[in-house]
Design an enzyme around this catalytic site. Structure first.
Site, PDB file in Angstrom:
ATOM      1  N   ARG A  98      36.641  33.007  19.171  1.00 53.42           N
ATOM      2  CA  ARG A  98      36.918  34.277  19.875  1.00 53.42           C
ATOM      3  C   ARG A  98      35.639  34.888  20.454  1.00 53.42           C
ATOM      4  NH1 ARG A  98      37.241  38.968  17.426  1.00 53.42           N
ATOM      5  NH2 ARG A  98      38.062  38.148  15.474  1.00 53.42           N
ATOM      6  N   TYR A 121      49.848  43.555  42.346  1.00 53.70           N
ATOM      7  CA  TYR A 121      50.777  42.748  41.551  1.00 53.70           C
ATOM      8  C   TYR A 121      51.557  43.683  40.611  1.00 53.70           C
ATOM      9  CZ  TYR A 121      52.271  39.566  37.869  1.00 53.70           C
ATOM     10  OH  TYR A 121      53.010  38.901  36.936  1.00 53.70           O
ATOM     11  N   ASP A 164      40.728  41.655  42.931  1.00 52.74           N
ATOM     12  CA  ASP A 164      41.575  40.583  42.407  1.00 52.74           C
ATOM     13  C   ASP A 164      41.607  39.503  43.495  1.00 52.74           C
ATOM     14  OD1 ASP A 164      43.687  38.885  41.749  1.00 52.74           O
ATOM     15  OD2 ASP A 164      44.796  40.452  40.714  1.00 52.74           O
ATOM     16  N   LYS A 198      46.946  30.441  38.752  1.00 54.58           N
ATOM     17  CA  LYS A 198      47.416  30.094  40.092  1.00 54.58           C
ATOM     18  C   LYS A 198      46.591  28.939  40.662  1.00 54.58           C
ATOM     19  CE  LYS A 198      50.321  33.466  39.487  1.00 54.58           C
ATOM     20  NZ  LYS A 198      49.769  34.393  38.555  1.00 54.58           N
TER      21      LYS A 198
HETATM   22  C1  LIG Z   1      47.408  38.897  42.248  1.00 58.33           C
HETATM   23  C2  LIG Z   1      47.729  38.665  40.807  1.00 58.33           C
HETATM   24  N1  LIG Z   1      46.932  39.181  39.859  1.00 58.33           N
HETATM   25  C3  LIG Z   1      47.178  39.014  38.545  1.00 58.33           C
HETATM   26  C4  LIG Z   1      48.267  38.306  38.118  1.00 58.33           C
HETATM   27  C5  LIG Z   1      48.536  38.147  36.653  1.00 58.33           C
HETATM   28  O1  LIG Z   1      48.189  36.861  36.243  1.00 58.33           O
HETATM   29  P1  LIG Z   1      48.804  36.120  34.947  1.00 58.33           P
HETATM   30  O2  LIG Z   1      50.235  35.836  35.255  1.00 58.33           O
HETATM   31  O3  LIG Z   1      47.944  34.908  34.825  1.00 58.33           O
HETATM   32  O4  LIG Z   1      48.657  37.049  33.806  1.00 58.33           O
HETATM   33  C6  LIG Z   1      49.126  37.740  39.060  1.00 58.33           C
HETATM   34  C7  LIG Z   1      50.323  36.985  38.646  1.00 58.33           C
HETATM   35  O5  LIG Z   1      51.156  36.626  39.428  1.00 58.33           O
HETATM   36  C8  LIG Z   1      48.853  37.924  40.445  1.00 58.33           C
HETATM   37  O6  LIG Z   1      49.638  37.414  41.395  1.00 58.33           O
END
Ligand SMILES: Cc1ncc(COP(=O)(O)O)c(C=O)c1O
Length: 393
Positions: free
Chosen positions: A59, A112, A184, A209
């Site tokens: 961790r 998101y 992001d 992703k």
């Molecule tokens: C732009 C964006 N940020 C953050 C996330 C969250 O990621 P995770 O599903 O890996 O927690 C997503 C998920 O679809 C996303 O599309």
């Protein structure tokens, strides 16, 4: 030691990995261990006191995870990287680190769905307020910054509307107030967009992703300054504990080796599909940064290397028509997520952005007839045949 600058494609594969330390294994070893033994009680004490380098407990750090963290730092041009158990663990760690009760977060007008949900929760439980801005002009940003604003949080392109924000402009305004800009960068990856080079401060990825790229891991990454990442490791990662497992870190290291090749194909497939959808009589509007009519075409050309793999489009009709169209698809899979080898389609209003209230969704540009497609790596003609037959029906 200062490293000679190499191209990003080479860094995705090599980084600073020394094969000699690992018996010549070119694939980074998976240190699948929860803890590390010390040579003596005194050595353990020195490591806990920070007087000696060395691993303690996974961790708090693990060699496989560390290799991944170093790689994302190199690719984003950051001092340091940090890995988390999911994109949302990364988003929440950064937002919690940058705010305290009474603070304010200024966000892009489109996020998101779970990031939106997290901000709601921070407001309800901890009085961290937030506000949204289209961020199309410097003035619009100035108007929404308050004395309590402790960070600016931006998605670009925005999920799922594919609106684009000028990061250089946002960074310039934020600098005047001494406020950090968090980006992001999930939709672009460092191959298509490098926010830190444009003046922003912290980059977040849902590595689930494109970075993973094969739909088999949930992970998050953060990159930024030595000072910020070291503090984040000590507070959010160590004490909140949403760490990535060594095996998942290995999957991401493997995924990164082909990231540039995959992003090129995702982008070319998406470009072709977006152009064909744009000319289809059953399609009302296509939102894709690579189309000349995209509202932020000039920003796209300035800050993105290519247009990426995600397209949003509205069908003629209503929600039922959009859902009927999706149900007719044979090859393309109905699934949330993006960046996988498979082409995926989803309906944001009832899926990824269902937690956002309908009036707010409308304000963000998410209508009930909007669908989001993540172009995969298949032959584009097969994808088009599938889309076309579903549209004809
Ligand atoms: C732009 C964006 N940020 C953050 C996330 C969250 O990621 P995770 O599903 O890996 O927690 C997503 C998920 O679809 C996303 O599309």
């Amino acid at each position: 030691m200062k490293r000679k600058k190499r191209s990003i494609e080479t860094d995705m594969i090599h980084n600073e990995y020394q094969t000699g330390e690992n018996k010549g294994s070119l694939s980074f070893p998976i240190f699948q261990t929860s803890t590390f033994s010390f040579g003596s009680a005194a050595e353990g004490a020195r490591r806990f006191a920070g007087e000696e380098e060395g691993y303690i407990y996974t961790r708090l750090g693990n060699p496989t995870v560390r290799a991944l963290e170093e790689r994302i730092a190199v690719l984003e041009g950051a001092d340091k990287g940090l890995a988390f158990a999911s994109g949302m663990a990364a988003v929440s760690a950064v937002l919690i680190a940058l705010t305290k009760s009474g603070d304010h977060v200024l966000c892009s007008n489109g996020l998101y769905g779970c990031t939106y949900g997290l901000l709601q929760m921070l407001e309800e439980k901890y009085r961290v307020t937030h506000d949204f801005s289209y961020m199309q002009t410097e003035q619009e940003i100035h108007e929404k910054i308050t004395p309590e604003t402790s960070c600016i949080f931006v998605e670009t392109p925005i999920n799922p509307t594919m609106k684009v924000i000028d990061l250089t402009m946002v960074a310039k305004v934020a600098e005047g107030y001494g406020i950090p800009v968090v980006v992001d960068n999930t939709f672009c990856t460092p191959y298509l967009q490098k926010p830190l080079d444009l003046g922003c401060d912290i980059v977040i990825h849902s590595a689930t992703k494109y970075i993973g790229g094969h739909g088999d891991v949930i992970a998050g990454l953060v990159a930024g300054s030595d000072e910020f990442i070291s503090a984040l490791a000590l507070s959010q990662q160590k004490d909140i504990g949403g760490v990535l497992s060594p095996f998942d870190a290995w999957l991401l290291l493997r995924g990164m080796k082909t990231l540039h090749v995959r992003m090129d194909r995702h982008s070319s497939n998406a470009q072709e599909i977006a152009e064909r959808l744009n000319n289809h009589p059953r399609i009302r509007q296509v939102f894709y940064p690579g189309l000349p009519q995209h509202e932020h075409c000039s920003i796209v050309q300035r800050q993105m290397k290519d247009s990426g793999g995600v397209i949003a489009f509205e069908l003629d009709g209503d929600q039922k028509d959009a859902q009927k169209f999706m149900d007719q698809l044979k090859l393309i899979k109905i699934a949330v997520s993006l960046g996988d080898a498979e082409t995926l389609i989803q309906h944001p209003a009832t899926m990824t952005h269902a937690v956002v209230p309908e009036d707010k969704r409308r304000e963000m540009g998410i209508s009930n007839r909007l669908v989001r497609l993540s172009a995969g790596l298949e032959a584009v003609e097969d994808l088009w045949e599938d889309l076309n037959q579903a549209l004809e029906k």
